[in-house]
Write a protein that holds these residues in place. Structure first.
Motif, PDB file in Angstrom:
ATOM      1  N   ARG A  77       0.837  -1.212   0.000  1.00 29.84           N
ATOM      2  CA  ARG A  77       0.000   0.000   0.000  1.00 29.84           C
ATOM      3  C   ARG A  77       0.864   1.251   0.000  1.00 29.84           C
ATOM      4  O   ARG A  77       0.589   2.199  -0.736  1.00 29.84           O
ATOM      5  N   SER A 122       4.064   1.590  -0.983  1.00 27.90           N
ATOM      6  CA  SER A 122       4.781   1.691  -2.264  1.00 27.90           C
ATOM      7  C   SER A 122       3.842   2.113  -3.385  1.00 27.90           C
ATOM      8  O   SER A 122       4.217   2.906  -4.255  1.00 27.90           O
ATOM      9  N   ASN A 123       2.635   1.571  -3.381  1.00 26.76           N
ATOM     10  CA  ASN A 123       1.693   1.880  -4.452  1.00 26.76           C
ATOM     11  C   ASN A 123       1.270   3.343  -4.444  1.00 26.76           C
ATOM     12  O   ASN A 123       1.117   3.951  -5.499  1.00 26.76           O
ATOM     13  N   VAL A 124       1.085   3.920  -3.259  1.00 28.50           N
ATOM     14  CA  VAL A 124       0.755   5.343  -3.177  1.00 28.50           C
ATOM     15  C   VAL A 124       1.881   6.154  -3.806  1.00 28.50           C
ATOM     16  O   VAL A 124       1.649   7.042  -4.626  1.00 28.50           O
ATOM     17  N   ARG A 125       3.102   5.838  -3.445  1.00 27.10           N
ATOM     18  CA  ARG A 125       4.272   6.546  -3.984  1.00 27.10           C
ATOM     19  C   ARG A 125       4.354   6.416  -5.505  1.00 27.10           C
ATOM     20  O   ARG A 125       4.690   7.373  -6.200  1.00 27.10           O
ATOM     21  N   ASP A 126       4.011   5.216  -6.038  1.00 26.51           N
ATOM     22  CA  ASP A 126       4.216   4.925  -7.458  1.00 26.51           C
ATOM     23  C   ASP A 126       2.977   5.125  -8.340  1.00 26.51           C
ATOM     24  O   ASP A 126       3.023   4.857  -9.529  1.00 26.51           O
ATOM     25  N   GLY A 127       1.868   5.560  -7.748  1.00 27.07           N
ATOM     26  CA  GLY A 127       0.661   5.779  -8.541  1.00 27.07           C
ATOM     27  C   GLY A 127      -0.017   4.499  -8.992  1.00 27.07           C
ATOM     28  O   GLY A 127      -0.631   4.452 -10.058  1.00 27.07           O
ATOM     29  N   ARG A 176      -9.185   3.806 -14.175  1.00 21.67           N
ATOM     30  CA  ARG A 176      -8.920   2.870 -13.081  1.00 21.67           C
ATOM     31  C   ARG A 176     -10.206   2.197 -12.605  1.00 21.67           C
ATOM     32  O   ARG A 176     -11.240   2.826 -12.494  1.00 21.67           O
ATOM     33  N   GLN A 236      -9.712   2.912  -8.195  1.00 16.80           N
ATOM     34  CA  GLN A 236      -9.053   4.190  -7.923  1.00 16.80           C
ATOM     35  C   GLN A 236      -9.079   4.592  -6.460  1.00 16.80           C
ATOM     36  O   GLN A 236      -8.256   5.381  -6.021  1.00 16.80           O
ATOM     37  N   GLY A 268      -1.874   1.151 -13.366  1.00 17.24           N
ATOM     38  CA  GLY A 268      -1.038   2.328 -13.231  1.00 17.24           C
ATOM     39  C   GLY A 268      -0.248   2.577 -14.495  1.00 17.24           C
ATOM     40  O   GLY A 268      -0.510   1.983 -15.546  1.00 17.24           O
ATOM     41  N   THR A 313      -2.806   1.429  -8.225  1.00 19.14           N
ATOM     42  CA  THR A 313      -4.005   1.040  -7.493  1.00 19.14           C
ATOM     43  C   THR A 313      -4.341  -0.400  -7.861  1.00 19.14           C
ATOM     44  O   THR A 313      -3.822  -0.929  -8.848  1.00 19.14           O
ATOM     45  N   SER A 367      -5.077   2.114  -2.893  1.00 21.34           N
ATOM     46  CA  SER A 367      -3.692   1.874  -3.288  1.00 21.34           C
ATOM     47  C   SER A 367      -3.463   0.364  -3.327  1.00 21.34           C
ATOM     48  O   SER A 367      -2.685  -0.129  -4.130  1.00 21.34           O
TER      49      SER A 367
END
Length: 137
Positions: free
Chosen positions: A38, A40-45, A95, A98, A63, A47, A101
Motif C-alpha cells: 500500500r 509503495s503503491n501510493v508513492r508509485d501511482g 482505473r 481508484q 497504473g 491502485t 492503493s
C-alpha cells in the motif's frame, strides 16, 4: 481569451496475475505484504485489488505502464510466492480500483482462484470483476 487544450492524462495499463504462497511461508505474511505494498503503491501511482484464499493470490494492478513493468518484475522475483502467471495485461481507459492503493480481501470460496487460473485475457478480467463485486468493496 486563450483556450488551452485539456491536460494530457498519463496512459494506464492493468495487469491481472495469479500465484501461490511459497511452501514454508506463514499465511500471516500476507498482511505484511499488503501493508508494505500500500505504501509503495501510493508513492508509485498504483491502485488495485489483492485477493487471497489461504493458498493462492490473485491481484489486479493498474497504473503507468513503465511503473507496472518494474513492479511485476519485483513481484515475480519475490520468494514468498511461486508459480506467478499473468492472466491479463492491457491498456486501461480508467482505473477500476481508484479508491485503493491496494484493496485486500480474503476469499471463503476455495475454488474461485483455481477457476481463475484456467482463464486468460478478457475472460479472466471479467471473472475477477465479478469476484470483486461479490466482495462488496
Amino acid at each position: 481569451m486563450t483556450l488551452f487544450p485539456p491536460p494530457l492524462t498519463a496512459p494506464l495499463q492493468e495487469v491481472l496475475y495469479v500465484s501461490t504462497l511459497a511452501p514454508g511461508q506463514p499465511v500471516g505474511i500476507v498482511a505484511s505484504i499488503a501493508a508494505r505494498a500500500r505504501l509503495s503503491n501510493v508513492r508509485d501511482g498504483i491502485t488495485g485489488l489483492l485477493v487471497f484464499d489461504g493458498q493462492r493470490f490473485c491481484q489486479q494492478l493498474e497504473g503507468p505502464p513503465a511503473t507496472l513493468s518494474v513492479l511485476l518484475e519485483r513481484i515475480r522475483a519475490d520468494a514468498r510466492h511461486t508459480a506467478m502467471e499473468v492472466l491479463h495485461q492491457a491498456p486501461l481507459m480508467q482505473r477500476r480500483f481508484q479508491r485503493f492503493s491496494l484493496a485486500f480481501s480474503t476469499l471463503e470460496d476455495e475454488d474461485a482462484l483455481p477457476r481463475m487460473e484456467s482463464l486468460a485475457g478478457s475472460e479472466a478480467m471479467a471473472a475477477f470483476e465479478a469476484l470483486a463485486i461479490d466482495l462488496e468493496l
